[in-house]
Design an enzyme around this catalytic site. Structure first.
Site, mmCIF file in Angstrom:
data_model
loop_
_atom_site.group_PDB
_atom_site.id
_atom_site.type_symbol
_atom_site.label_atom_id
_atom_site.label_comp_id
_atom_site.label_asym_id
_atom_site.label_seq_id
_atom_site.Cartn_x
_atom_site.Cartn_y
_atom_site.Cartn_z
ATOM 1 N N LYS A 21 23.096 -3.446 -4.169
ATOM 2 C CA LYS A 21 24.281 -3.142 -3.465
ATOM 3 C C LYS A 21 25.716 -3.420 -4.297
ATOM 4 O O LYS A 21 26.430 -2.588 -4.320
ATOM 5 C CB LYS A 21 24.405 -4.279 -2.154
ATOM 6 N N ARG A 90 27.709 -10.993 1.437
ATOM 7 C CA ARG A 90 26.539 -10.351 1.626
ATOM 8 C C ARG A 90 25.435 -10.681 0.359
ATOM 9 O O ARG A 90 26.121 -10.625 -0.749
ATOM 10 C CB ARG A 90 26.452 -8.906 1.790
ATOM 11 N N GLY A 99 14.505 -10.216 5.495
ATOM 12 C CA GLY A 99 14.072 -11.432 5.584
ATOM 13 C C GLY A 99 15.071 -12.515 4.845
ATOM 14 O O GLY A 99 14.857 -13.390 4.816
ATOM 15 N N MET A 101 18.782 -13.730 3.929
ATOM 16 C CA MET A 101 20.184 -13.953 4.565
ATOM 17 C C MET A 101 21.045 -12.585 4.147
ATOM 18 O O MET A 101 21.055 -12.245 3.258
ATOM 19 C CB MET A 101 21.078 -15.290 3.980
ATOM 20 N N ARG A 333 23.574 3.407 -0.495
ATOM 21 C CA ARG A 333 22.123 3.034 -1.110
ATOM 22 C C ARG A 333 21.367 4.353 -0.833
ATOM 23 O O ARG A 333 21.873 5.080 0.090
ATOM 24 C CB ARG A 333 21.476 1.944 -0.508
ATOM 25 N N HIS A 449 -20.108 0.364 8.170
ATOM 26 C CA HIS A 449 -20.638 1.798 8.294
ATOM 27 C C HIS A 449 -19.825 2.634 8.889
ATOM 28 O O HIS A 449 -19.513 3.652 8.644
ATOM 29 C CB HIS A 449 -22.095 1.769 8.951
ATOM 30 N N ARG A 555 -22.939 13.820 -1.372
ATOM 31 C CA ARG A 555 -23.873 12.582 -1.501
ATOM 32 C C ARG A 555 -25.106 13.186 -0.444
ATOM 33 O O ARG A 555 -24.883 13.420 0.617
ATOM 34 C CB ARG A 555 -23.072 11.188 -0.687
ATOM 35 N N GLU A 774 -21.574 3.839 -13.455
ATOM 36 C CA GLU A 774 -21.252 2.741 -12.330
ATOM 37 C C GLU A 774 -21.817 1.367 -12.743
ATOM 38 O O GLU A 774 -21.802 0.282 -11.950
ATOM 39 C CB GLU A 774 -21.486 3.338 -10.955
ATOM 40 N N SER A 793 -19.289 10.792 -14.531
ATOM 41 C CA SER A 793 -18.275 10.417 -13.332
ATOM 42 C C SER A 793 -18.475 8.998 -13.207
ATOM 43 O O SER A 793 -19.296 8.513 -12.757
ATOM 44 C CB SER A 793 -18.834 11.468 -12.067
ATOM 45 N N GLY A 795 -18.384 5.629 -11.063
ATOM 46 C CA GLY A 795 -18.537 5.043 -9.671
ATOM 47 C C GLY A 795 -17.703 3.823 -9.770
ATOM 48 O O GLY A 795 -18.272 2.764 -10.134
ATOM 49 N N THR A 796 -16.480 3.568 -9.369
ATOM 50 C CA THR A 796 -15.933 2.264 -9.769
ATOM 51 C C THR A 796 -15.686 1.369 -8.595
ATOM 52 O O THR A 796 -15.659 0.230 -8.988
ATOM 53 C CB THR A 796 -14.064 2.701 -9.943
ATOM 54 N N ASN A 797 -16.521 1.840 -7.430
ATOM 55 C CA ASN A 797 -16.707 0.773 -6.514
ATOM 56 C C ASN A 797 -17.669 -0.196 -6.972
ATOM 57 O O ASN A 797 -17.537 -1.409 -6.962
ATOM 58 C CB ASN A 797 -17.168 1.473 -5.155
ATOM 59 N N ASP A 798 -18.895 0.291 -7.474
ATOM 60 C CA ASP A 798 -19.950 -0.338 -7.925
ATOM 61 C C ASP A 798 -19.640 -1.057 -9.308
ATOM 62 O O ASP A 798 -19.901 -2.297 -9.438
ATOM 63 C CB ASP A 798 -21.296 0.495 -8.123
ATOM 64 N N CYS A 861 -15.241 9.147 -9.089
ATOM 65 C CA CYS A 861 -15.391 9.631 -7.575
ATOM 66 C C CYS A 861 -15.367 8.222 -6.967
ATOM 67 O O CYS A 861 -15.533 7.480 -7.506
ATOM 68 C CB CYS A 861 -16.555 10.395 -7.508
ATOM 69 N N TYR A 881 -10.592 14.370 -14.376
ATOM 70 C CA TYR A 881 -10.294 14.529 -13.110
ATOM 71 C C TYR A 881 -10.499 13.299 -12.141
ATOM 72 O O TYR A 881 -11.334 12.433 -12.675
ATOM 73 C CB TYR A 881 -11.097 15.757 -12.440
#
Lengths: 904, 904
Positions: A21, A90, A99, A101, A333, A449, A555, A774, A793, A795-798, A861, A881
């Site tokens: 501001k 202000r 949140g 003042m 702004r 699931h 899959r 993975e 490829s 597998g970044t979750n595993d 993936c 990719y």
């Protein structure tokens, strides 16, 4: 140390020091716009205050000097009698932050000056009302007295005067309010300060202190804003929109923030102060009416519109006040906007030449696109949810409640739209997902699931709505006192995780017009390819509609889960050896071949990466505890039948009673034996840690006939397409590889099958061979692995699970929330890639893989592939990719473009 | 290409080319020992043969030349009439390899030359018997006709002549055998070749081919011998020990291979060929008798003993033949020996100055020590096992069979030794481990609860003895038809995985004498420290006895499992919050403090690393399915009671009946409620992948009061010892760290507690703070972690699981055996550290950790710490110490010394 900057000393680049501001007020001052003069106390001063809990040395001296300058500029006097200088105070952090003042107006008034003001303006109502407001704001935000206590006094005075609205209160009434306000504060031991300097000092301290209030901290955490920025404080000469009918106050947007249209947008109130607009007591007037109300001001305002947009090259959201016919701009702004408006404004501004296309790309936050891609509840509708749960799969859906998958199908076949409601879902419910509009579950998390399948199918899903109690037997759900019977209509909003009663109007999504053009600009910039995770023909079509360049993860187990296949899959698992499996695999082969044929046909010449079977076999089996429970019930029924001479159905489930079908004990004996047999076989399949068990390539090694069946199905589908003159572009991908020899063994099977099928058709099959990366070990031996495959490829979750040694399912339900609260992790590493550990492994893998095979194609993936922050990281690592769920494709396209712009 | 080397052309260094036997024959020739002359065909020739399945070009020409040389040297003629040269053909790889074609003797004989030989030696029996043996050996090993077919002919001739032994057959009988042997071969289409050159060529080919026979391949796999070594072929002039009473044949060891004593050891037969010694028809005579039988030969032999040992500087195992009073040495090699002999010989030879101490260290294979460290069944006893299982924990034990842990305790208190026999064990059986001599389970693998606990306690254990059927109710086990009642005596051998009937005599282990001196030499050489994993005072004492330099892993959860603590632990887990946990933690605090005090006292000033609680809480709870089953039974009993008016105990377990104690339905209701409650709570604790769940430091973060209790117990124990003038050397170790902030949070607790306790006692507590490195991410961010701790200790079991993404429990039961057979892994990576993936991560961790903190102390605890191959790897990585189970300490000391010698 300089803590205070006059508006004429700063500019828009100084947001770190002056806050957003303050910097913009300075910038507007530089532009010569009519800004009420003032000064900004720096964020640095705030940080010192927060650190030491005391006002920085010398700060108030500098404030006094600045007030003196202000008095000089304006010819007014702070705390003076005539032409008195009143101030607004202000907060103004670098980023807008609810949140904290916010605002104190009319600072400088006290029991004495209010009378001076009444005289000077000849408007005692105005003066006493301003004073009343000031005490109330000061009491509320500086002295921390509950707002309700002031409202109670106002109410009492209104009632005693028999009026309804505040501005109808008499001057005497206002005076009474003022004295009762002061008595209230005094009674609480917090006397209202009469000295304007004390008022100013306390207000500045209150703004500083609010940087660390709990709501502000929470907001920063949620919005990933660092804690060490601090807030600036803007002290500005008051101007008054409530000085009569030639005065007004309002807010304006340089374009429509809802639609993005280029039009004058905003609203104002004649004879009012800013808070009146917000309070909603009087209804503001649309901005276009100002042309009639205040012709000259409107013309001035139009110029301001032009100048602000041209100068800031973005849509502006500004506040203005008209004091006795003179226009003042109080702040400006970059305006917040809906996702739809964000895209339109970016495209329009680029078309207008205001910004270039790369800037346009940077103007839209990728996540904003999400809501544009799913059907939504009409945003004009405002309905209270009856329950909330997790935003498991975005989009909204309405339908009649059904409680099992078979009913979904039955009702769908009768032409009815349903919502499938379950305590939790299992693979054998999958036909119900397909048949219903959306899914609601009472338990389960983001990776339950229901959530995973719904996301992959693009079905809206609210998961883990804990308030929902389901009684399958009575075909009824209850939420608190609310009872919802089968067939009742409800609506779920999977984007927000909400459940509403009834059928609500919807807005459909499509990629066209501005969004289409916008994404094509992103496509031109990005270096990362964008593919989709799609397991079904519908998924493939959806992916194409959203601009996928191929399928990065198909899959095969999703095909296994279809209700017409699951019995064969179960039979395959229960078969004792290859001989017993052979006829079953033949059947599955036919099914998979036609699945693949259809998906490959849809995708044309685009690459399709098919992953061989990954999950452990027991995932396809019915629940062990369910079977055990049935067994127990059947045995009890049998025992009791011996006593009673009759099968008591009292304790049996509907399903069991139906299965017994009145045939008596012999039937029960058969059912007991069948379940006992199945349970016995399932014991062999049990795993302590299924995530780390017998799955992926490990299954392929021990059950080569299953992998061979899948490879054969792929090969025949490709061969048939080539025969028909098509050019399918197919890749076979092996999951869970940890050891280079695993790839050799599966490659031998691939080679054998391709040779056989090639021989049969008389032409070569150009199918590529690659692997998921993975497993941690695969990253480390990527140099060896690269010599065996044509692509990686991730597998970044595993990989994330293995890197952190915690499983997503267990972590999210147990300790990960605590970790996020304690800031042990910067966000959930399963949502956004861990930039330290996991990314480091990926870097190692890419580096080592390309050291062997410089042209190695590398993708990712899984869910991270559709997350903008993760896309930025993998762009940096040099991947080729990303692949993500169809609905995140546009997000990925934009995120990839932004990564390219930011990192290159 | 030179394929053939005369014995006079080679030496002992040429084992790669000439094989072990050929190189030693050449060496002995160089030494001037009486070696029957000959030549060696190289391993290179064998490899070419194996590769191309045809004899290398020029090989047979070189053989002919060498035979010509031999004829010249010996004055004999191959295939000649008088002074005919007969040959032996023997395989000889670099490493001795059972399963390969071994020996053909008397080559060169045919229908014609046998008669010449009879004439020349005037001993037709000798000639025809030699010929008979030759045809039989040739037919068996070259022409691959079953040995039994020849034996059948021999038997028939013996019977027709009415004699019992082969050498009693008449000359005519021998001729008949010869002609029937030839007829047998002809009948099978494999005519016996009369041409000595054809005989020679075929024999050489047969040796070459046997390199690739299945038994040889299996042997190489088991013994980690590369496949590309090939075998050499030794062709040697025949000498005859069966030329009359001045001839003999025998084997000798330069020291006693069983005890290691320096004495003449061996045996011989007068008038016999080598195979007679092996065949076991005649009983050979102990070597010392040769002094009487052949004085001169004995004196010659004594010289050979001296010269061989001095020359080869190791105990030699050699074959000799005496032909008409002349001694010939046929081959020599380093003799195989028992572990006990290996140590004694190494120590003695070093004392004698024959070798230096480092060489002595290299002479004992670390694994050999294992059998010296556990009580063993007297090796002189030979009893057939009644069942076999896994060698879960080494050592042997006898005792009366009991079927539950409480009985173990009861019987022990009655002064009886027991063996605890269970289908499987659980944490609440732990008091039974302590009370019994050993453990036998019917199910479970190498990492089952029984196996892990038994190993850590040094109790013998045979796990997964599948033939054992246990009937708890009848207190009886059956193995096939064998019924064993409670109280019957059995013996288990955990080293071999065997179960025997009765109580067998045992031999105790101790480290003293030679072994003690030997290990002290190893200690002087090694760079790695050696600590023990010990959780109890007994473990700590055992560790000291075996030479541990400290405790590298003291697992606090083992203390939790003690029967007097488990109820408190369960109560702690079931408590809803910190308030409810507080009084329980106070109790556990007292117990743990006294545990620690005792262990720290035993270990004196040696370091003791205490790991804070690691396993997930549900591991301490009773089994869910057991509870659910009880609940089901109780509910059924209740339902039936309503029908019958009485609780039928028919279907209840003994435990439940006992708990109801005749108190009726009210009691049943209470039991139902209690179990239902517990099950409900346990639902919250359930984890899909417990290995990757809420455990280790993650538990410490969410339940800081538990960690604080443990830290406090450690601090008070240390403080009390310091107060008593001791110098305890204690380290606190945090498990499962993945995120650097986790360490900060726990460190804050440690700091707080240490400060409080220091204040109370008035002196500082020098307790170090460190972390397990067992999570992949911890390896990658080791640079950050090193800034928060004083030491790392690798937990390579978990690290291996995370690196491979397979859990030990699931892998070993499912696919890992297949992986080992298919050679996808070189051995089980949970037994021997994966030198590629896991070791690479460790290297990264050490490098990054020491980049921050160059003096960082790094160790390894867990099973790999006691595995010699793994010790070699971690020596290479630069670790400071290994920690392993007490019984593997001596192995680790030796392995560490050998690693230092080999790698530095």
């Amino acid at each position: 140390m300089k803590y205070v900057y006059g508006f004429n000393e700063g500019d828009a680049t100084m947001k770190d020091l002056l806050g957003g501001k303050g910097a913009n007020l300075a910038e507007m001052t530089r532009m010569g716009l009519p800004v009420p003069q003032g000064f900004t106390i720096t964020t640095e001063a705030c940080l010192r205050y927060v650190r030491h809990r005391t006002m920085p040395k010398g700060l108030m001296d500098q404030v006094r000097e600045s007030v003196a300058d202000l008095e000089e500029q304006t010819g007014k006097v702070f705390g003076g009698e005539k032409d008195m200088l009143l101030l607004s105070v202000r907060s103004g952090a670098k980023f807008s932050m609810p949140g904290m003042m916010d605002t104190i107006l009319n600072l400088g008034l006290n029991d004495r000056t209010v009378e001076d003001l009444a005289k000077a303006t000849s408007d005692p109502r105005f003066a006493y009302d301003s004073y009343r407001r000031f005490i109330q704001m000061f009491g509320d935000v500086v002295m921390e007295v509950e707002h309700e206590k002031f409202e109670a006094i106002l109410l009492e005075v209104r009632e005693s005067e028999g009026v309804k609205l505040d501005h109808e209160i008499s001057i005497e009434g206002l005076k009474r309010v003022i004295s009762e306000y002061q008595a209230l504060l005094k009674g609480l031991g917090r006397e209202f300060p009469q000295d304007p300097w004390v008022q100013l000092r306390m207000s500045v301290e209150a703004v500083f202190g609010s940087w660390d209030n709990p709501r502000a901290i929470t907001y920063r955490r949620l919005n990933k804003i660092p804690d060490d920025l601090g807030t600036a404080v803007n002290v500005q000469m008051m101007v008054f929109g409530n000085m009569g009918m030639a005065s007004a106050t309002g807010v304006a947007f340089t374009r429509n923030p809802a639609t993005g249209e280029k039009e004058y947008y905003g609203e104002y109130l004649i004879n009012a102060q800013g808070e009146d607009v917000v309070a909603g007591i009087r209804t503001p007037i649309p901005l276009e009416n100002l042309d009639k109300d205040m012709k000259k001001v409107f013309l001035d305002l139009k110029k301001v519109f032009e100048r602000l947009e041209k100068h800031f090259t973005d849509m502006q959201d500004f506040e203005f006040t008209v004091e006795n016919g003179t226009l003042f701009i109080l702040q400006t702004r970059n305006g917040k906007r809906t996702p739809q408006a964000a895209v339109k404004i970016a495209v329009d501004m680029a078309d207008e030449g205001l910004i270039d296309r790369n800037t346009a790309i940077a103007r839209v936050i990728p996540e904003q696109l999400e809501t544009l891609l799913h059907r939504q509840i009409d945003p004009d509708i405002d309905v209270e949810p009856i329950a909330t749960g997790l935003s498991a799969s975005p989009g909204a859906a309405s339908g009649a409640v059904v409680f099992n998958a078979d009913d979904s199908v039955k009702w769908r076949d009768d032409g009815k739209k349903t919502l499938l409601v379950r305590i939790e879902t299992r693979p054998d419910d999958i036909h119900g997902f397909d048949a219903s509009e959306g899914i609601l579950t009472a338990t389960g998390g983001m990776t339950s699931h229901a959530a995973v399948v719904a996301r992959s199918m693009g079905k809206p899903c609210v998961a883990g709505a804990e308030a929902v109690r389901i009684d399958y037997a009575e075909r009824r759900m209850t939420i608190g006192d609310q009872v919802i019977e089968e067939g009742d209509l409800i609506t779920i909003d999977g984007t927000k995780g909400e459940v509403m009663l009834g059928e609500l109007p919807m807005v459909e999504a499509e990629i066209s017009g501005d969004l289409e053009r916008f994404l094509s600009w992103a496509d031109a910039v990005r270096r990362l390819g964008v593919r989709a995770n799609a397991d079904t023909p519908e998924g493939a079509r959806q992916a194409l509609r959203f601009g996928a360049e191929g399928i990065g993860l198909c899959r095969t187990e999703r095909m296994f889960n279809a209700p017409d296949r699951l019995p064969f899959v179960v039979a395959m698992i229960l078969a004792d050896d290859q001989t017993a499996r052979k006829p079953i695999l033949e059947k599955l082969f036919e099914m998979q071949r036609s699945d693949f044929f259809e998906i490959f046909t849809i995708m044309g010449t685009r690459p399709v990466t098919v992953r061989l079977l990954d999950p452990p076999l027991h995932e396809f089996m019915p629940s062990r505890s369910g079977l055990a429970r049935e067994l127990e019930l059947l045995r009890t029924a049998k025992t009791m039948a011996k006593v009673n001479g009759d099968i008591s159905t009292e304790m049996l489930t509907d399903e069991l009673i139906e299965e017994i079908a009145g045939e008596g004990l012999e039937r029960v004996d058969i059912m007991i034996e069948q379940r006992a047999n199945m349970l016995e076989k399932m014991k062999d399949l049990f795993e302590v840690n299924p995530m780390l068990g017998h799955r992926g390539v490990r299954l392929g090694i021990t059950h080569p006939d299953i992998y061979e069946m899948q490879i054969r199905a792929i090969a025949y589908a490709v061969a048939e397409l080539i025969k028909a003159g098509k050019k399918p572009n197919v890749e076979i991908m092996v999951p869970q590889v940890a050891i280079v020899e695993e790839l050799r063994i599966i490659r031998d099977i691939v080679a054998k099958v391709l040779l056989e099928v090639s021989d049969e058709y008389g032409f070569a099959l150009p199918i590529r061979y690659g692997t998921m990366i993975e497993v941690v070990r695969a990253c480390l031996i990527a140099d060896q692995i690269a010599s065996k495959v044509e692509f990686f490829s991730f597998g970044t979750n595993d990989l994330t699970q293995a890197t952190f040694s915690f499983s997503r399912e267990d972590a999210e339900g147990k300790f990960l929330p605590a970790y996020e609260v304690l800031e042990l992790v910067k966000g959930n590493p399963f949502s956004t890639l861990d930039g330290e550990g996991v990314a480091d492994l990926m870097r190692i893998a890419v580096e080592r893989g390309r050291s062997t095979s410089p042209e190695l194609k590398v993708g990712i993936c899984g869910e991270h592939g559709g997350d903008p922050d993760s896309i930025r990281i993998v762009h940096g690592i040099g991947l080729d990719y990303v692949s993500c769920s169809p609905f995140r494709i546009p997000i990925a396209r934009l995120a990839a473009a932004r990564a390219a712009l930011e990192l290159e």
